[in-house]
Design a protein around this motif. Structure first.
Motif: not given
Length: 299
Positions: A5-28
């Motif tokens: 369950t922990l790894m499933t939650e970490l996977g979900r949060l990891g996708i959110e980190v990547q979403r945030f990063a790719v948007t920031g990279a494009a903005l940069q």
């Protein structure tokens, strides 16, 4: 919680980190006027479209810079938390990237002050005089205030050498350098009378005793009809946002002020016309600003 369950939650949060990063990279890339790298352009655009459709549409250059600063700050603060979770609750940030990202994000504050001043003539007039930035950090608020107010002279105070080093370099590179002074000085040592038309105090990052002493000093240093602007974090109904904001404040060594307590502390120093400007609700790190005027006749 079990491990799967922990790894499933970490996977979900990891996708959110990547979403945030790719948007920031494009903005940069947009902010820097750089193209996508050859060979990844199509994939980059597909990722942004999937993550946040229309994220780059209709943005003004200032909007892009604010958004980039927000992403960089969040990522750098997260990196610092992960790298040094055991550091004591005090202001001891040495990483220049973290310091600069924090400062760059704070450039929104002078813009908020000027927006608030748009239908407040006394505040608008005060923003043409002499501005004191207490806890200037890398000098971002001082620089933004000077850039947006061409007659304003600015003094920035701080005691943290790593931040001051960056502040002096940032000011030296600015076209407004002649109107900005950076001092290594604690607000508790300030001894000037009626010298400033506006003073800004970043209370979330200061011990309660320091804030109380700062308010005493600023009550004397602000000229009649001048303004005090204090930033504080206030509780939010969102439990996750509230917990993360509280962690940020505690790790910075700051005190938790309610709007009532801070307004009372300001009023006790003789300030009047106290008004609140809440931060944008979507930004968890955007503080509430409290504005107060020094009366024309100071007793």
């Amino acid at each position: 919680m079990d491990f799967p369950t922990l790894m499933t939650e970490l996977g979900r949060l990891g996708i959110e980190v990547q979403r945030f990063a790719v948007t920031g990279a494009a903005l940069q890339l947009r902010a820097n006027g750089e193209p996508f790298a050859r060979g990844v352009e199509a994939s980059f655009r597909d990722a942004i479209t999937a993550v946040l459709p229309g994220a780059l549409d209709g943005l003004k250059p200032d909007d892009v810079r604010v958004a980039v600063n927000y992403v960089i700050f969040q990522m750098e603060e997260a990196r610092e938390l992960l790298r040094d979770p055991a550091r004591p609750p005090t202001w001891r940030i040495n990483d220049p990237d973290v310091l600069q990202s924090m400062g760059d994000l704070s450039r929104m504050l002078p813009r908020r002050m000027l927006a608030f001043a748009a239908n407040r003539p006394a505040l608008a007039k005060a923003m043409t005089g002499r501005f004191l930035d207490v806890g200037t950090g890398v000098g971002a608020i001082a620089l933004e205030a000077a850039a947006r107010c061409p007659t304003l002279t600015v003094v920035g105070l701080d005691i943290w050498d790593p931040a001051l080093e960056l502040a002096r370099a940032n000011v030296a590179a600015s076209p407004d350098a002649a109107r900005i002074e950076i001092r290594k000085q604690s607000i508790t040592d300030l001894n000037e009378a009626a010298a400033y038309t506006v003073a800004f105090l970043a209370a979330p990052f200061m011990d309660q005793r320091v804030v109380e002493a700062a308010l005493d000093r600023l009550a004397a240093a602000i000229a009649p009809d001048g303004y005090l602007v204090v930033s504080i974090y206030i509780p939010t109904a969102d439990k996750v946002v509230g917990a993360l904001t509280e962690l940020r404040r505690v790790r910075s060594g700051g005190h938790s002020w309610s709007t009532d307590d801070m307004s009372a502390a300001i009023s006790a120093r003789g300030f009047v016309d106290i008004e609140l400007q809440p931060g944008p609700p979507a930004l968890s790190i955007s503080p509430t600003l409290i504005f107060a005027r020094r009366p024309t006749a100071i007793s």
